[in-house]
Design an enzyme around this catalytic site. Structure first.
Site, PDB file in Angstrom:
ATOM      1  N   HIS A   1      -7.270  -1.012   2.946  1.00  0.00           N
ATOM      2  CA  HIS A   1      -6.505  -1.374   1.764  1.00  0.00           C
ATOM      3  C   HIS A   1      -6.839  -0.292   0.743  1.00  0.00           C
ATOM      4  O   HIS A   1      -7.922   0.280   0.755  1.00  0.00           O
ATOM      5  CB  HIS A   1      -6.888  -2.768   1.299  1.00  0.00           C
ATOM      6  CG  HIS A   1      -6.475  -3.833   2.288  1.00  0.00           C
ATOM      7  ND1 HIS A   1      -5.662  -4.887   1.962  1.00  0.00           N
ATOM      8  CD2 HIS A   1      -6.755  -3.961   3.599  1.00  0.00           C
ATOM      9  CE1 HIS A   1      -5.468  -5.636   3.036  1.00  0.00           C
ATOM     10  NE2 HIS A   1      -6.120  -5.098   4.047  1.00  0.00           N
TER      11      HIS A   1
ATOM     12  N   HIS B   1       0.796  -1.225   0.000  1.00  0.00           N
ATOM     13  CA  HIS B   1       0.000   0.000   0.000  1.00  0.00           C
ATOM     14  C   HIS B   1       0.833   1.281   0.000  1.00  0.00           C
ATOM     15  O   HIS B   1       0.582   2.181   0.796  1.00  0.00           O
ATOM     16  CB  HIS B   1      -0.947   0.012   1.212  1.00  0.00           C
ATOM     17  CG  HIS B   1      -1.887  -1.157   1.254  1.00  0.00           C
ATOM     18  ND1 HIS B   1      -2.401  -1.669   2.423  1.00  0.00           N
ATOM     19  CD2 HIS B   1      -2.405  -1.915   0.263  1.00  0.00           C
ATOM     20  CE1 HIS B   1      -3.194  -2.698   2.150  1.00  0.00           C
ATOM     21  NE2 HIS B   1      -3.206  -2.875   0.849  1.00  0.00           N
TER      22      HIS B   1
HETATM   23  C1  FAD Z   1       0.216  -7.875  -4.736  1.00  0.00           C
HETATM   24  C2  FAD Z   1      -0.735  -6.774  -4.352  1.00  0.00           C
HETATM   25  C3  FAD Z   1      -1.809  -7.052  -3.519  1.00  0.00           C
HETATM   26  C4  FAD Z   1      -2.687  -6.042  -3.148  1.00  0.00           C
HETATM   27  N1  FAD Z   1      -3.796  -6.360  -2.415  1.00  0.00           N
HETATM   28  C5  FAD Z   1      -4.757  -5.414  -2.235  1.00  0.00           C
HETATM   29  C6  FAD Z   1      -6.016  -5.769  -1.688  1.00  0.00           C
HETATM   30  O1  FAD Z   1      -6.293  -6.927  -1.380  1.00  0.00           O
HETATM   31  N2  FAD Z   1      -6.936  -4.781  -1.521  1.00  0.00           N
HETATM   32  C7  FAD Z   1      -6.677  -3.480  -1.875  1.00  0.00           C
HETATM   33  O2  FAD Z   1      -7.534  -2.614  -1.689  1.00  0.00           O
HETATM   34  N3  FAD Z   1      -5.488  -3.129  -2.403  1.00  0.00           N
HETATM   35  C8  FAD Z   1      -4.550  -4.067  -2.624  1.00  0.00           C
HETATM   36  N4  FAD Z   1      -3.388  -3.725  -3.253  1.00  0.00           N
HETATM   37  C9  FAD Z   1      -3.163  -2.302  -3.578  1.00  0.00           C
HETATM   38  C10 FAD Z   1      -4.043  -1.752  -4.707  1.00  0.00           C
HETATM   39  O3  FAD Z   1      -4.227  -2.702  -5.736  1.00  0.00           O
HETATM   40  C11 FAD Z   1      -3.382  -0.480  -5.242  1.00  0.00           C
HETATM   41  O4  FAD Z   1      -3.240   0.418  -4.155  1.00  0.00           O
HETATM   42  C12 FAD Z   1      -4.200   0.204  -6.330  1.00  0.00           C
HETATM   43  O5  FAD Z   1      -4.324  -0.637  -7.459  1.00  0.00           O
HETATM   44  C13 FAD Z   1      -3.540   1.507  -6.732  1.00  0.00           C
HETATM   45  O6  FAD Z   1      -4.222   2.063  -7.836  1.00  0.00           O
HETATM   46  P1  FAD Z   1      -3.476   3.079  -8.789  1.00  0.00           P
HETATM   47  O7  FAD Z   1      -4.419   3.443  -9.853  1.00  0.00           O
HETATM   48  O8  FAD Z   1      -2.886   4.150  -7.957  1.00  0.00           O
HETATM   49  O9  FAD Z   1      -2.228   2.263  -9.378  1.00  0.00           O
HETATM   50  P2  FAD Z   1      -2.207   0.904 -10.208  1.00  0.00           P
HETATM   51  O10 FAD Z   1      -3.483   0.177 -10.079  1.00  0.00           O
HETATM   52  O11 FAD Z   1      -0.972   0.174  -9.800  1.00  0.00           O
HETATM   53  O12 FAD Z   1      -2.063   1.377 -11.725  1.00  0.00           O
HETATM   54  C14 FAD Z   1      -0.937   2.041 -12.242  1.00  0.00           C
HETATM   55  C15 FAD Z   1      -0.847   1.709 -13.713  1.00  0.00           C
HETATM   56  O13 FAD Z   1       0.042   2.595 -14.377  1.00  0.00           O
HETATM   57  C16 FAD Z   1       0.859   1.859 -15.250  1.00  0.00           C
HETATM   58  N5  FAD Z   1       2.090   2.625 -15.456  1.00  0.00           N
HETATM   59  C17 FAD Z   1       3.014   2.955 -14.529  1.00  0.00           C
HETATM   60  N6  FAD Z   1       3.988   3.696 -15.097  1.00  0.00           N
HETATM   61  C18 FAD Z   1       3.669   3.836 -16.407  1.00  0.00           C
HETATM   62  C19 FAD Z   1       4.280   4.495 -17.512  1.00  0.00           C
HETATM   63  N7  FAD Z   1       5.434   5.164 -17.381  1.00  0.00           N
HETATM   64  N8  FAD Z   1       3.670   4.425 -18.710  1.00  0.00           N
HETATM   65  C20 FAD Z   1       2.504   3.756 -18.866  1.00  0.00           C
HETATM   66  N9  FAD Z   1       1.884   3.109 -17.861  1.00  0.00           N
HETATM   67  C21 FAD Z   1       2.462   3.154 -16.639  1.00  0.00           C
HETATM   68  C22 FAD Z   1       1.049   0.535 -14.535  1.00  0.00           C
HETATM   69  O14 FAD Z   1       1.481  -0.479 -15.413  1.00  0.00           O
HETATM   70  C23 FAD Z   1      -0.336   0.300 -13.971  1.00  0.00           C
HETATM   71  O15 FAD Z   1      -1.180  -0.348 -14.887  1.00  0.00           O
HETATM   72  C24 FAD Z   1      -2.482  -4.709  -3.613  1.00  0.00           C
HETATM   73  C25 FAD Z   1      -1.402  -4.434  -4.449  1.00  0.00           C
HETATM   74  C26 FAD Z   1      -0.536  -5.444  -4.822  1.00  0.00           C
HETATM   75  C27 FAD Z   1       0.605  -5.113  -5.743  1.00  0.00           C
END
Ligand code: FAD
Ligand code: NAG
Ligand code: NAG
Length: 687
Positions: free
Chosen positions: A611, A568
């Site tokens: 989470h 997280h």
């Molecule tokens: C193994 C794991 C288990 C987890 N378990 C839970 C859970 O059970 N419950 C929960 O609520 N949360 C959980 N989380 C956390 C949650 O999934 C994340 O906090 C959430 O997805 C964050 O959303 P976001 O949009 O900020 O980033 P993300 O969903 O990570 O999306 C970021 C995206 O940007 C893309 N990206 C990055 N840099 C670039 C670039 N330069 N060019 C193009 N694309 C790029 C990435 O490939 C990705 O697709 C978990 C995370 C992980 C890794």
């Protein structure tokens, strides 16, 4: 090409190389398996779009879906990873998150931290989804909301102008509900697990499915009674702003077919054909391109540069309105810094020309740390069923079981005298300021502000430790303890000019001694719950860390070598006043830039007992509303700097609507016994 999976499986995977051709007319069909109408290839991507979304993860796909509801608004999503359509067998079945994980494959960025002095000198793995859906395609599906107190504390850190009002509990709750469709548990599952919920706290009509598993194990039903016997009450309405206490949480699962519900399956796959929404996968954003400054002196983004590989040709797509950065807590600061927006010393050292010296980019990094206590199991676990390989184990309902028993524990349960703990934390501020990894006064002031807000939680009904029950291993049951409000803050930064090089991650784990003391008491409480009926009867001997780890000192030593991320990370593009090292204002606009926003988990300045997916879905819904309102309003003052909006250059009929769904991954855990009662001796605080 990819490394070994963390857990039990090896997955056949693929890696497509899009070649670097210049713009050619869009063909009538796609060579790739990306059948859904929204996908474009490097050669069919348009010249310009109203909005370019950098990162097709959780937040990016929510915002893309919402903005493209207006057929006159053109949207492009650039995602570094693949679509995930080739890995549906991993992504879709919820339990695939343990038994067929994409963690450790090419669908995971496979980041690691720097060596952590106070965590055994270890370099710790930090998985992140590299695929459409981002980390929601590989996460554990816990769907847990923060508390009202925490969300209001975040709001309290913002400039008290009208914009800050966007971010109170009521608005975030409304936005989270907008994203969801809640389905209650079956009565069997509800009875077995003793689930309590308040349906009116959930949404009824949103894209994301939120529910409970289709199959339940009896030991999950031992959870809240054991906590209650230990003096920790149950949360009757954990989604309604009071997540404090024990409960069985909702999960992001579609009960219609027992598949993972995540940003791609919820917000993209079910859409009717939309000519105005284009998605390009295997496209890494290398930088935002800036044109002139506007009259206010802010830099105006003219486009986004991307490439399909480090050695591949770079291509720029023009933006008519705004760039929305949604790369997540690591990807978003990475994109900003490679665009010349970040701390000047970092950019200078990396050789990136400075566009805006913004010291807060990458700072204030906070993460949840977790460690497990593992016992032998006397009852059947989900891991036992899985290893049996029986027909039953393969049923969709059986495969929909993922861990969800949870508790948020306050400081007085952990320490007895939480006021004394708060006094000690307050007294430690001056020395802990020395750990701030920035010389910027703004960042230091931000550290203090976050610290002060977190310190207040110590005497409130806010979880400092999360306990999780894990039964996905065979013959073992784990209770995990996880730190929710770290006083240690770190940073991420770049040390290279190439956006393809990994970002450097230094969370400075345990740089504040209170974090270790809180974790230690969390582990002691996990042991105590394991010794409390009815849980006690389900457990055999503690196998990890085991009886050799029993004194406070032994627990602390063990923890430094045993903790791992709870996945997280946040706050690396904090929504804070610039004077506090903020990166975005309450409208998510990056300071110093006219038309660039960050809208993902990197903007929460304050760690939550939750989470991160649920609040990030809410944040992304809110971001889409902010953007829609902004562009409906009279043209912004800087609109003269923009090119007139234009449609992507494609005239074909939309492809058929492709539906698809998705996949999974996450951690498992751990071990022990010791008749450890929670001690409340103040001597075992810190210092
Ligand atoms: C193994 C794991 C288990 C987890 N378990 C839970 C859970 O059970 N419950 C929960 O609520 N949360 C959980 N989380 C956390 C949650 O999934 C994340 O906090 C959430 O997805 C964050 O959303 P976001 O949009 O900020 O980033 P993300 O969903 O990570 O999306 C970021 C995206 O940007 C893309 N990206 C990055 N840099 C670039 C670039 N330069 N060019 C193009 N694309 C790029 C990435 O490939 C990705 O697709 C978990 C995370 C992980 C890794
Ligand atoms: C802390 O938790 C205990 C146990 O659930 C509860 O009795 C107490 O009221 C809580 N304290 C605060 C400040 O919420
Ligand atoms: C599950 O159902 C949803 C619709 O509710 C659908 O979009 C998705 O494709 C289905 N997944 C599978 C694997 O059948």
């Amino acid at each position: 090409m990819w490394s070994k999976r963390l857990y039990l499986t090896i997955v056949a995977s693929f890696f497509l190389h899009a070649d670097a051709r210049s713009h050619v007319p869009r063909p009538h069909h796609y060579a790739r398996s990306l059948h859904a109408r929204d996908y474009v290839t490097e050669s069919t991507v348009g010249d310009s779009y109203d909005f370019i979304i950098a990162g097709g993860g959780l937040a990016g796909l929510v915002i893309a879906s919402r903005l493209s509801e207006d057929p006159d608004t053109t949207v492009l999503v650039l995602e570094a990873g693949e679509s995930g359509d080739a890995e549906k067998d991993s992504i879709d079945p919820p339990a695939g998150t343990y038994y067929n994980s994409l963690v450790g494959t090419s669908y995971d960025w496979q980041h690691r931290t720097t060596e952590q002095d106070k965590a055994g000198g270890r370099s710790l793995p930090w998985p992140r989804g590299k695929v459409l859906g981002g980390s929601t395609a590989i996460n554990g599906m816990y769907y847990v909301r923060p508390s009202e107190i925490e969300v209001e504390a975040w709001k309290g850190m913002l400039d008290s102008n009208a914009d800050a009002a966007t971010w109170g509990w009521d608005n975030l709750l409304k936005a989270m509900k907008k994203s969801e469709t809640f389905t209650p548990p079956t009565s069997d599952v509800q009875t077995t697990a003793k689930i309590q919920f308040e349906a009116s706290s959930y949404g009824t009509n949103g894209p994301l499915h939120v529910t409970y598993p289709g199959f339940m194990y009896s030991v999950v039903g031992d959870w809240t009674p054991s906590l209650e016997a230990a003096g920790i009450g149950s949360a009757a309405d954990p989604a309604g702003g009071k997540n404090f206490g024990g409960f069985v949480s909702t999960l992001s699962i579609n009960p219609g077919n027992w598949t993972r519900s995540y940003s791609k399956s919820a917000y993209i796959d079910p859409l009717p054909p939309r000519k105005n929404l284009h998605i390009l996968v295997s496209a890494t954003v290398t930088r935002i391109v800036f044109g002139d400054k506007n009259t206010a002196g802010d830099h105006v983004a003219s486009g986004v540069e991307f490439a399909t590989s480090a050695s591949g040709a770079k291509k720029v797509v023009k933006v008519n309105k705004e760039v929305i950065v949604t790369g997540g807590a690591l990807g978003s600061p990475n994109v900003l810094m490679h665009s010349g927006v970040g701390p000047k010393d970092v950019l200078d050292a990396a050789g990136v020309p400075v566009v805006v010296d913004l010291p807060g980019v990458g700072q204030h990094l906070q993460d949840h740390l977790a460690a497990p206590v593992v016992w032998e199991s006397k009852v059947e676990t989900a891991g036992d069923i899985q290893t049996s390989g029986s027909d039953f184990s393969k049923q969709p309902a059986t495969m929909s079981f993922v861990n969800s028993a949870i508790a948020y524990i306050n400081a007085s349960t952990l320490f007895g005298d939480s006021a004394e703990l708060e006094r000690r934390v307050a007294a430690a501020l001056d020395s802990s300021v020395q750990t701030v990894p920035s010389k910027s006064n703004e960042v230091i002031e931000g550290y203090k502000a976050i610290y002060g807000a977190s310190q207040k939680f110590l005497t409130q009904a806010v979880g400092q430790i999360e306990l999780l029950l894990s039964i996905n291993s065979p013959k073992a049951i784990t209770i995990q303890a996880a730190l929710q409000h770290p006083f240690s803050q770190g940073r991420v930064y770049i040390d290279s000019k190439s956006a393809f090089d990994p970002i450097v991650i230094d969370p400075q784990y345990f740089s504040h001694p209170a974090d270790l003391a809180i974790m230690r008491e969390g582990i002691k409480l996990a042991r105590r719950i394991g010794q409390t009926e009815p849980m006690r009867s389900a457990l055999g001997a503690e196998t990890f860390p085991g009886p050799d780890v029993s004194t406070d000192g032994q627990i602390e030593d063990w923890l430094q070598g045993a903790v791992s991320t709870e996945f997280h990370p946040q706050a690396t593009c904090s929504m804070l006043p610039k004077s506090l090292g903020g990166v975005v204002n309450a409208k998510l606009q990056v300071y110093g830039l006219a038309n660039v926003r960050v809208a993902d988990s990197s903007v929460f300045p304050l760690s939550f007992s939750a989470h991160l997916a649920a609040p990030t879905f809410g944040l992304a819904e809110e971001a889409a509303d902010i953007l829609k309102a902004f562009y409906k309003a009279p043209e912004p003052t800087n609109s003269d700097s923009f090119d007139p909006p234009s449609s992507p250059s494609e005239t074909d009929e939309p492809d058929n609507n492709g539906a698809s769904a998705i996949l999974a991954s996450s951690g498992t855990l751990v071990t022990m016994a010791l008749a450890g009662m929670v001690t409340t001796a103040m001597a075992s605080l810190f210092y």
